[in-house]
Design a protein around this motif. Structure first.
Motif, PDB file in Angstrom:
ATOM      1  N   TRP A  66       1.361   0.223  -5.552  1.00 19.44           N
ATOM      2  CA  TRP A  66       1.448   0.677  -4.151  1.00 19.44           C
ATOM      3  C   TRP A  66       1.513  -0.505  -3.201  1.00 19.44           C
ATOM      4  O   TRP A  66       2.312  -0.529  -2.261  1.00 19.44           O
ATOM      5  N   GLN A  67       0.706  -1.517  -3.462  1.00 18.59           N
ATOM      6  CA  GLN A  67       0.655  -2.682  -2.582  1.00 18.59           C
ATOM      7  C   GLN A  67       1.972  -3.455  -2.607  1.00 18.59           C
ATOM      8  O   GLN A  67       2.488  -3.852  -1.553  1.00 18.59           O
ATOM      9  N   GLU A 113       4.897  -2.295  -3.418  1.00 12.80           N
ATOM     10  CA  GLU A 113       5.967  -1.482  -2.825  1.00 12.80           C
ATOM     11  C   GLU A 113       5.926  -1.555  -1.309  1.00 12.80           C
ATOM     12  O   GLU A 113       6.975  -1.603  -0.657  1.00 12.80           O
ATOM     13  N   LYS A 114       4.721  -1.607  -0.736  1.00 13.45           N
ATOM     14  CA  LYS A 114       4.587  -1.619   0.715  1.00 13.45           C
ATOM     15  C   LYS A 114       5.092  -2.910   1.337  1.00 13.45           C
ATOM     16  O   LYS A 114       5.436  -2.946   2.523  1.00 13.45           O
ATOM     17  N   ARG A 115       5.146  -3.975   0.578  1.00 13.71           N
ATOM     18  CA  ARG A 115       5.604  -5.236   1.155  1.00 13.71           C
ATOM     19  C   ARG A 115       7.108  -5.486   0.920  1.00 13.71           C
ATOM     20  O   ARG A 115       7.632  -6.525   1.290  1.00 13.71           O
ATOM     21  N   ARG A 116       7.776  -4.527   0.293  1.00 10.35           N
ATOM     22  CA  ARG A 116       9.221  -4.653   0.107  1.00 10.35           C
ATOM     23  C   ARG A 116       9.944  -4.510   1.435  1.00 10.35           C
ATOM     24  O   ARG A 116       9.520  -3.763   2.317  1.00 10.35           O
ATOM     25  N   THR A 132      14.428   4.567   0.376  1.00 12.15           N
ATOM     26  CA  THR A 132      12.993   4.696   0.540  1.00 12.15           C
ATOM     27  C   THR A 132      12.354   4.771  -0.839  1.00 12.15           C
ATOM     28  O   THR A 132      12.854   5.464  -1.730  1.00 12.15           O
ATOM     29  N   HIS A 148       5.889   5.921  -1.773  1.00 10.02           N
ATOM     30  CA  HIS A 148       4.779   5.734  -2.694  1.00 10.02           C
ATOM     31  C   HIS A 148       3.493   5.768  -1.876  1.00 10.02           C
ATOM     32  O   HIS A 148       3.094   4.777  -1.277  1.00 10.02           O
ATOM     33  N   SER A 149       2.867   6.912  -1.816  1.00 12.63           N
ATOM     34  CA  SER A 149       1.627   7.038  -1.065  1.00 12.63           C
ATOM     35  C   SER A 149       0.448   6.983  -2.028  1.00 12.63           C
ATOM     36  O   SER A 149       0.572   7.320  -3.208  1.00 12.63           O
ATOM     37  N   ARG A 198      -7.504   3.484  -3.154  1.00 10.29           N
ATOM     38  CA  ARG A 198      -7.307   2.092  -2.756  1.00 10.29           C
ATOM     39  C   ARG A 198      -8.644   1.362  -2.667  1.00 10.29           C
ATOM     40  O   ARG A 198      -8.764   0.214  -3.105  1.00 10.29           O
TER      41      ARG A 198
END
Length: 208
Positions: free
Chosen positions: A38-39, A41-44, A95, A98-99, A105
Motif C-alpha cells: 500500500w505504501q 503504491e501511494k508514492r507512485r 489508477t 489500493h486502499s 496500517r
C-alpha cells in the motif's frame, strides 16, 4: 520491555520502558506485506492522460472534397497530424486503487517496531544533538555503534539540526521525524535508532 538508553558517544544511561502494546507485538509477514504494498503504491506517480482523437473537441465535419483537391482525403480536424488534434497512442491515466484500513496500517507499524526490538536491532538514544555538526566526527561515533550497512534514525517533532547536517552525506544513514516513521523504511534498515522523544510520540501515535 526495558531497553538501555545510550548517547551518541556510546555511554549507557538509565533504562526506558517500552510499551509492549507497541514494541511487543508478534510480527506477521502478510500484514507487513500489505502495508508495504500500500505504501509503495501511494508514492507512485501515474502518468498524466493525453487527449486522444476521441477526446479532442473539434468539428467532425469533413472539411475538404474527397477527390480533386490535390490533398490527402482527411475526414476531420481531430486527426493527430493536425495542430490541435488528438495525440496518437498517448499515455492514459491509470489508477492502481489500493486502499488499506487505518487499523491495519497502525498494526503494521507496531509489528515493524516490534520486529526490530525482538531482534535486538533497536537502539534508544537520549538525543541526537551534536556539539559540532561535523560529518567525520559523527561517522566515527556511528562506526563504534555497529549499526550495520543501513541505519534509520527517528527523532521527535523534527530531526535535530546538527545531526541532520552532519549525517546528510553519510551513506546508509537515514533520519526522519517521528511523524514520518513508516513500515517500509523501518523494515529495510538493519538497525532502528530512536530517541526518547521518538519513543513517546510513536507510542502515542500507535495507541491514539
Amino acid at each position: 520491555m526495558k531497553v538501555k538508553v545510550q548517547t551518541l558517544d556510546g555511554k549507557a544511561g538509565a533504562d526506558i520502558d517500552l510499551n509492549d502494546d507497541v514494541f511487543g507485538v508478534d510480527a506477521r509477514a502478510d500484514i507487513l506485506h500489505r502495508v508495504v504494498a500500500w505504501q509503495l503504491e501511494k508514492r507512485r506517480g501515474p502518468a498524466r492522460a493525453a487527449r486522444e482523437r476521441s477526446d479532442v473537441s473539434r468539428t467532425g465535419k469533413k472539411f475538404g472534397r474527397q477527390k480533386g483537391g490535390g490533398t490527402a482525403r482527411h475526414g476531420d480536424r481531430k486527426a493527430p497530424i493536425f495542430i490541435g488534434g488528438g495525440k496518437a497512442h498517448g499515455p492514459r491515466a491509470r489508477t492502481f486503487g489500493h486502499s488499506l484500513n487505518k487499523k491495519i496500517r497502525t498494526l503494521g507499524l507496531k509489528m515493524a517496531l516490534s520486529d526490530k526490538a525482538k531482534g535486538g536491532k533497536l537502539v534508544v538514544l537520549d538525543t541526537l544533538e551534536l556539539k559540532d555538526a561535523k560529518t567525520k566526527a559523527l561517522a566515527g561515533k556511528l562506526g563504534k555503534m555497529e549499526l550495520g550497512n543501513r541505519a534509520l534514525f527517528i527523532d521527535g517533532d523534527a530531526v535535530h539540526a546538527s545531526f541532520a547536517m552532519a549525517s546528510a552525506n553519510l551513506i546508509g544513514v537515514d533520519a526522519l521525524p517521528a511523524i514520518g516513521a513508516n513500515v517500509y523504511d523501518i523494515i529495510r534498515a538493519d538497525t532502528l535508532v530512536l530517541t526518547r522523544a521518538a519513543v513517546e510520540q510513536l507510542e502515542a501515535r500507535c495507541n491514539g
